[in-house]
Design a protein around this motif. Structure first.
Motif, PDB file in Angstrom:
ATOM      1  N   ALA A 123       1.121  -1.269   0.108  1.00 60.71           N
ATOM      2  CA  ALA A 123      -0.001   0.019  -0.066  1.00 60.71           C
ATOM      3  C   ALA A 123       0.908   1.350  -0.005  1.00 60.71           C
ATOM      4  O   ALA A 123       0.481   2.122  -0.676  1.00 60.71           O
ATOM      5  CB  ALA A 123      -1.116  -0.044   1.223  1.00 60.71           C
ATOM      6  N   GLY A 124       2.051   1.192   0.690  1.00 56.03           N
ATOM      7  CA  GLY A 124       2.863   2.613   0.622  1.00 56.03           C
ATOM      8  C   GLY A 124       3.656   2.404  -0.417  1.00 56.03           C
ATOM      9  O   GLY A 124       3.804   3.672  -1.003  1.00 56.03           O
ATOM     10  N   LEU A 125       4.012   1.564  -1.067  1.00 56.77           N
ATOM     11  CA  LEU A 125       4.445   1.600  -2.349  1.00 56.77           C
ATOM     12  C   LEU A 125       3.439   2.090  -3.477  1.00 56.77           C
ATOM     13  O   LEU A 125       4.069   2.804  -4.309  1.00 56.77           O
ATOM     14  CB  LEU A 125       5.047   0.116  -2.999  1.00 56.77           C
ATOM     15  N   ALA A 126       2.257   1.819  -3.363  1.00 56.14           N
ATOM     16  CA  ALA A 126       1.199   2.159  -4.465  1.00 56.14           C
ATOM     17  C   ALA A 126       1.066   3.873  -4.071  1.00 56.14           C
ATOM     18  O   ALA A 126       1.115   4.474  -5.224  1.00 56.14           O
ATOM     19  CB  ALA A 126      -0.086   1.652  -4.428  1.00 56.14           C
ATOM     20  N   LEU A 152      18.759   3.237   2.807  1.00 52.09           N
ATOM     21  CA  LEU A 152      18.233   4.551   2.523  1.00 52.09           C
ATOM     22  C   LEU A 152      19.610   5.443   1.781  1.00 52.09           C
ATOM     23  O   LEU A 152      19.280   6.315   0.992  1.00 52.09           O
ATOM     24  CB  LEU A 152      18.089   5.452   3.983  1.00 52.09           C
ATOM     25  N   MET A 153      20.756   4.890   1.946  1.00 56.97           N
ATOM     26  CA  MET A 153      22.037   5.737   1.323  1.00 56.97           C
ATOM     27  C   MET A 153      22.115   5.094  -0.252  1.00 56.97           C
ATOM     28  O   MET A 153      22.223   5.938  -1.029  1.00 56.97           O
ATOM     29  CB  MET A 153      23.235   5.254   2.148  1.00 56.97           C
ATOM     30  N   LEU A 205      13.782  -0.895  -3.962  1.00 52.96           N
ATOM     31  CA  LEU A 205      15.056  -1.142  -3.294  1.00 52.96           C
ATOM     32  C   LEU A 205      14.642  -0.832  -1.580  1.00 52.96           C
ATOM     33  O   LEU A 205      15.017  -1.833  -0.698  1.00 52.96           O
ATOM     34  CB  LEU A 205      16.100  -0.160  -3.460  1.00 52.96           C
ATOM     35  N   ASN A 206      13.889   0.003  -1.414  1.00 52.87           N
ATOM     36  CA  ASN A 206      13.419   0.267   0.076  1.00 52.87           C
ATOM     37  C   ASN A 206      12.521  -1.097   0.459  1.00 52.87           C
ATOM     38  O   ASN A 206      12.566  -1.266   1.502  1.00 52.87           O
ATOM     39  CB  ASN A 206      12.785   1.473   0.228  1.00 52.87           C
ATOM     40  N   LEU A 207      11.538  -1.515  -0.537  1.00 57.95           N
ATOM     41  CA  LEU A 207      10.766  -2.606  -0.078  1.00 57.95           C
ATOM     42  C   LEU A 207      11.601  -3.972   0.110  1.00 57.95           C
ATOM     43  O   LEU A 207      11.303  -4.795   0.819  1.00 57.95           O
ATOM     44  CB  LEU A 207       9.829  -2.897  -1.254  1.00 57.95           C
ATOM     45  N   LEU A 208      12.588  -4.073  -0.797  1.00 57.92           N
ATOM     46  CA  LEU A 208      13.532  -5.197  -0.726  1.00 57.92           C
ATOM     47  C   LEU A 208      14.141  -5.163   0.630  1.00 57.92           C
ATOM     48  O   LEU A 208      14.326  -6.329   1.386  1.00 57.92           O
ATOM     49  CB  LEU A 208      14.492  -5.248  -1.823  1.00 57.92           C
ATOM     50  N   THR A 256       5.773  -7.016  12.644  1.00 53.77           N
ATOM     51  CA  THR A 256       4.517  -6.277  13.347  1.00 53.77           C
ATOM     52  C   THR A 256       4.697  -5.092  13.834  1.00 53.77           C
ATOM     53  O   THR A 256       3.688  -4.620  14.504  1.00 53.77           O
ATOM     54  CB  THR A 256       4.344  -7.235  14.616  1.00 53.77           C
ATOM     55  N   ALA A 257       5.758  -4.557  13.589  1.00 51.73           N
ATOM     56  CA  ALA A 257       6.036  -3.170  13.924  1.00 51.73           C
ATOM     57  C   ALA A 257       5.167  -2.194  13.049  1.00 51.73           C
ATOM     58  O   ALA A 257       5.031  -2.576  11.890  1.00 51.73           O
ATOM     59  CB  ALA A 257       7.411  -2.649  13.927  1.00 51.73           C
ATOM     60  N   ARG A 258       4.684  -1.148  13.615  1.00 53.14           N
ATOM     61  CA  ARG A 258       3.854  -0.389  12.768  1.00 53.14           C
ATOM     62  C   ARG A 258       4.651   0.435  11.660  1.00 53.14           C
ATOM     63  O   ARG A 258       5.757   0.629  11.632  1.00 53.14           O
ATOM     64  CB  ARG A 258       3.249   0.875  13.738  1.00 53.14           C
ATOM     65  N   SER A 259       3.975   0.480  10.349  1.00 49.84           N
ATOM     66  CA  SER A 259       4.819   0.790   9.310  1.00 49.84           C
ATOM     67  C   SER A 259       5.078   2.390   9.374  1.00 49.84           C
ATOM     68  O   SER A 259       4.223   2.959   9.885  1.00 49.84           O
ATOM     69  CB  SER A 259       3.990   0.631   7.953  1.00 49.84           C
ATOM     70  N   THR A 260       6.456   2.965   9.218  1.00 48.31           N
ATOM     71  CA  THR A 260       6.727   4.347   9.232  1.00 48.31           C
ATOM     72  C   THR A 260       6.957   4.795   7.903  1.00 48.31           C
ATOM     73  O   THR A 260       7.264   6.022   7.774  1.00 48.31           O
ATOM     74  CB  THR A 260       7.851   4.348  10.030  1.00 48.31           C
ATOM     75  N   SER A 261       6.806   3.905   6.811  1.00 49.48           N
ATOM     76  CA  SER A 261       7.249   4.364   5.476  1.00 49.48           C
ATOM     77  C   SER A 261       5.884   4.927   4.775  1.00 49.48           C
ATOM     78  O   SER A 261       4.756   4.953   5.246  1.00 49.48           O
ATOM     79  CB  SER A 261       7.721   3.479   4.703  1.00 49.48           C
TER      80      SER A 261
END
Length: 339
Positions: A35-38, A266-267, A317-320, A334-339
């Motif tokens: 969903a974040g990628l979309a 990120l880099m 790349l961030n998804l990978l 299970t951590a809440r997504s921050t992206s």
């Protein structure tokens, strides 16, 4: 008289179960990330379209030349579709993207997809080698300094490390690239200053791209390693007199991988942008020189296509990286997504 039999309350669902079914943490994790990628893709499409509208100047005038008449400029504007309304142009842009069409270069009339596919491998090669160099140098460097300065020892080494990494990390890639050319190509004649005719031509641009990120990541690894080395389990491992390789590689390094991979992802995203600039310094045949030329000539489709493709690559790349972190540390699922 019989006693009333009370029905025992149903047991509360255990963690990881919902409606009697085992809930796979990967399902929610991937759903959030996709969903974040979309959302990122939609934003990229809108931003890349609006971005070129802010570039000053008229591409039709640039194509027609300074001596062109008003009628000639108007003809070019019509051929390029620049005389249409902004919503109409955006609709055509989105429609083309949905059909895999990134547009046609205003200058060369080449399909933008062909322009990018011919140059992207050179840019990707530079960025990939740079991130490998960053990880290969920054992780052992940061951990080595943390081990050497543990407990307040070797304060001069700590101060020198902090000063040098801060200085180099804050220096732009194109400045480092220029300095590397002056020293290693012009003064010492050890490496070629430009081009891509040999493997040795890769050395200077890769180092120029990698140096700032190496310094930044080494500082992060040094700070995280200092915390890990003071944990109780590390004291216990040292008390067992384990060999240094087993002590640091087996016990300390795995606890640094999460933060290291996060920052590395990120880099790498930032390196794709830094590589574009460095390519112009070293005349590397990647996307850098073509993008600069497109900006000067107001070649909107090339600018839009390049930024869009690089943005999509960065998002993937961030998804990978998120998936790799989930495999290494399932708690992140299970951590809440921050992206």
């Amino acid at each position: 008289m019989t006693a009333a039999v009370q029905e025992a309350p149903a047991p509360a669902p255990s963690p990881g179960r919902a409606g009697g079914r085992v809930r796979n943490p990967w399902t929610g994790f991937l759903a959030r990330r996709l969903a974040g990628l979309a959302g990122v893709l939609v934003t990229l499409v809108v931003v890349t379209f609006l971005m070129v509208q802010l570039i000053p100047g008229d591409p039709a005038r640039a194509l027609a030349g300074t001596d062109a008449t008003g009628a000639q400029v108007a003809r070019f504007r019509h051929e390029l579709g620049l005389d249409r309304s902004l919503p109409a142009r955006f609709g055509s842009y989105v429609s083309g993207l949905l059909h895999g069409d990134l547009g046609t270069s205003f200058q060369t009339r080449e399909p933008v997809a062909d322009v990018i596919s011919g140059r992207l491998p050179f840019t990707a090669e530079l960025a990939f080698l740079a991130i490998l160099l960053v990880l290969a140098v920054a992780v052992p460097l940061g951990m080595g300094v943390a081990v050497a300065t543990r407990g307040g020892r070797r304060r001069r080494l700590d101060a020198a490390f902090t000063f040098l990494t801060g200085l180099v990390g804050a220096t732009p890639e194109y400045v480092l690239g220029t300095l590397l050319v002056l020293v290693f190509a012009i003064s010492l004649h050890l490496l070629p200053a430009a081009g891509a005719s040999s493997l040795s031509a890769l050395v200077l641009p890769v180092v120029a791209v990698a140096l700032p990120s190496t310094c930044v990541l080494a500082r992060i690894v040094r700070r995280e390693a200092a915390v890990v080395l003071n944990q109780d389990y590390m004291r216990t491992a040292r008390g067992r007199r384990l060999p240094p390789l087993a002590l640091y590689a087996r016990h300390a390094l795995p606890n640094l991988l999460t933060s290291t991979l996060t920052m590395g992802g990120l880099m790498l995203t930032a390196m794709l942008g830094g590589t574009i600039i460095v390519e112009s310094v070293f005349a590397w045949p990647g996307l850098g020189g073509r993008v600069v030329q497109a900006i000067i000539n107001r070649d909107y489709p090339v600018i839009q296509g390049t930024v869009l493709v690089l943005g999509i690559l960065a998002a993937l790349l961030n998804l990978l990286i998120d998936v790799l972190l989930g495999l290494l540390d399932p708690r992140t699922l299970t951590a809440r997504s921050t992206s």
